[in-house]
Design a protein around this motif. Sequence first.
Motif, short mmCIF file in Angstrom:
data_model
loop_
_atom_site.label_atom_id
_atom_site.label_comp_id
_atom_site.label_asym_id
_atom_site.label_seq_id
_atom_site.Cartn_x
_atom_site.Cartn_y
_atom_site.Cartn_z
N LEU A 98 0.84 -1.14 0.02
CA LEU A 98 -0.01 -0.13 0.12
C LEU A 98 1.04 1.34 0.08
O LEU A 98 0.60 2.10 -0.95
CB LEU A 98 -0.94 -0.11 1.28
CG LEU A 98 -1.78 1.24 1.37
CD1 LEU A 98 -3.00 1.13 0.40
CD2 LEU A 98 -2.70 1.19 2.76
N LEU A 99 1.94 1.20 0.85
CA LEU A 99 2.82 2.13 0.92
C LEU A 99 4.40 1.73 0.90
O LEU A 99 4.49 0.72 1.79
CB LEU A 99 2.61 3.21 2.28
CG LEU A 99 1.50 3.97 2.43
CD1 LEU A 99 1.30 4.52 3.88
CD2 LEU A 99 1.18 4.89 1.32
N LYS A 100 5.20 2.34 0.34
CA LYS A 100 6.49 2.16 0.48
C LYS A 100 7.30 3.54 1.14
O LYS A 100 7.25 4.35 0.37
CB LYS A 100 7.20 1.64 -0.74
CG LYS A 100 6.89 0.12 -0.90
CD LYS A 100 7.67 -0.23 -2.34
CE LYS A 100 7.25 -1.90 -2.70
NZ LYS A 100 7.92 -2.13 -3.88
N VAL A 101 8.11 3.34 1.86
CA VAL A 101 8.92 4.62 2.50
C VAL A 101 10.38 4.19 2.48
O VAL A 101 10.72 3.25 3.17
CB VAL A 101 8.29 4.93 4.13
CG1 VAL A 101 9.01 6.09 4.63
CG2 VAL A 101 6.85 5.06 4.25
N LYS A 102 11.08 5.09 1.86
CA LYS A 102 12.42 5.15 1.81
C LYS A 102 13.12 6.42 1.80
O LYS A 102 12.79 7.46 1.03
CB LYS A 102 12.83 4.53 0.55
CG LYS A 102 14.19 3.98 0.23
CD LYS A 102 14.82 3.26 -0.91
CE LYS A 102 16.24 2.92 -0.75
NZ LYS A 102 16.77 2.27 -2.24
N ASP A 103 14.05 6.69 2.76
CA ASP A 103 14.53 7.97 3.07
C ASP A 103 13.71 9.04 3.08
O ASP A 103 13.71 10.16 2.57
CB ASP A 103 15.78 8.28 1.83
CG ASP A 103 16.58 7.28 1.68
OD1 ASP A 103 17.22 6.56 2.80
OD2 ASP A 103 17.17 6.95 0.73
N GLY A 104 12.68 8.65 3.91
CA GLY A 104 11.43 9.84 4.06
C GLY A 104 10.59 10.12 2.70
O GLY A 104 9.50 10.87 3.06
N GLN A 105 10.82 9.38 1.83
CA GLN A 105 10.02 9.55 0.57
C GLN A 105 8.82 8.47 0.68
O GLN A 105 9.14 7.11 0.56
CB GLN A 105 10.78 9.45 -0.71
CG GLN A 105 9.95 9.64 -1.99
CD GLN A 105 9.70 11.03 -2.18
OE1 GLN A 105 10.26 12.03 -1.82
NE2 GLN A 105 8.67 11.24 -2.78
N VAL A 106 7.67 8.76 0.47
CA VAL A 106 6.53 7.93 0.55
C VAL A 106 6.03 7.58 -1.04
O VAL A 106 5.62 8.69 -1.61
CB VAL A 106 5.18 8.41 1.25
CG1 VAL A 106 4.03 7.55 1.30
CG2 VAL A 106 5.76 8.70 2.82
#
Length: 252
Positions: A98-106
């Motif tokens: 549903l969501l992927k969060v990497k380095d503060g980026q959604v």
Amino acid sequence: MKLNNAVIAITGAGGGLGQAMAEMLAAQGAKLALIDVNSEALNATLSLVEKAGSQGRAYGCDITNEQQVEKTFSAIVSDFGVLNGLINNAGIMRDGMLLKVKDGQVNKMSLAQFQSVLDVNVVGTFLCGREAASAMVASQSAGVIINISSVSRAGNIGQTNYSASKAAVATMAVTWGKELARFGIRTGAIAPGVVKTAMTEQMKPEAIARMEQAIPLKRMGSAEEMAQCVKFIFENDYFTARVLEIDGGIRI
């Protein structure tokens, strides 16, 4: 229902489970209306049906298109004279979180990714189920409609769209069984676990081993075993509005 000479439509019949079901039903003497968006893929299935000693016809159809579905089921009744059964087997997967969060980026699952699975798995099942039921009622023929769900209907990581769709087709089978019984139409669904297909055969051996370790029976199911469940639903006249789980004991 006696399968000999029964006319049964199968969506997604160009390969995989659909092809295995068609071959098994043909061996029981059923006549098959084979439906797939890929018309060329149907040729191999049609050959298997004929090799099993039965008759079949191929119908290219996008099951998300209402007009194409109406035209296809009208053609089936015109060609065979009757429709006794339908297996709503066609489906797709477009897995993702549903969501992927990497380095503060959604990064979010897109509506297009979600909707594409719902269109085929839910809308397509609805349209084909509706047209099959309508054909059965119009000809006053008892019939059976079977939806293909999944163990993922309970909810599975990375499958928001797929899990939602497979829960929907299971509940549609239950609802239709209650609505259509007065017309002599039974319904059901099967919820497979992990099944050995062309897709799983492309997985790395270590991934397959991990997957099989999670299954109490320590192996994947076969397409033939899924087809046996479909045969049971067709032949048992007291089965309706229920879901058969055929998953080797795995629970997601």
